[in-house]
Design an enzyme around this catalytic site. Structure first.
Site, mmCIF file in Angstrom:
data_model
loop_
_atom_site.group_PDB
_atom_site.id
_atom_site.type_symbol
_atom_site.label_atom_id
_atom_site.label_comp_id
_atom_site.label_asym_id
_atom_site.label_seq_id
_atom_site.Cartn_x
_atom_site.Cartn_y
_atom_site.Cartn_z
ATOM 1 C CB SER A 66 -0.948 0.042 1.197
ATOM 2 O OG SER A 66 -0.190 0.186 2.374
ATOM 3 C CE1 TYR A 77 -3.950 -1.664 1.497
ATOM 4 C CE2 TYR A 77 -3.138 -2.918 -0.374
ATOM 5 C CZ TYR A 77 -3.228 -2.722 0.987
ATOM 6 O OH TYR A 77 -2.585 -3.579 1.843
#
Length: 115
Positions: free
Chosen positions: A25, A58
């Site tokens: 991420s 993300y």
């Protein structure tokens, strides 16, 4: 029919950390997330101005002021100090897209929002 449009971006953020041993991420300062209308776990595209890399990951909410940290495999694609653009997209009907304006957040070298 829906088309994919730019939804928001954080323009010219500076990478403050890269953590190869984290699960994955990008960690983003919570105030920058709010300003760019980003949600935790939302998919984003990262554009590295220094090396030309483009990749998806993300968002994870950061706690430190100005924090922009690439985690896991993405940490190999950037260097601390690189300038990046964090981009999110949204699908919408063409009619709505014609009148839609994305949120653009400009930041300085400390990842503080330029007013």
């Amino acid at each position: 029919m829906e088309i994919e449009m730019l939804y928001s971006k954080i323009h010219r953020a500076t990478v403050t950390d890269a953590n190869l041993n984290y699960v994955g991420s990008i960690t983003i300062d919570e105030r920058l997330m709010k300003a760019a209308n980003l949600l935790e776990f939302q998919k984003v595209e990262i554009l590295d101005i220094n090396n030309g890399e483009r990749f998806q990951t993300y968002v994870i909410k950061g706690e430190k002021k100005g924090e922009i940290c690439l985690n896991g495999a993405a940490a190999r694609k950037v260097c601390i100090g690189d300038i990046i653009i964090i981009v999110s997209y949204a699908s919408m009907k063409r009619k709505k897209a014609k009148n839609f304006s994305p949120t653009i957040v400009h930041v300085n070298e400390k990842n503080e929002i330029n007013e």
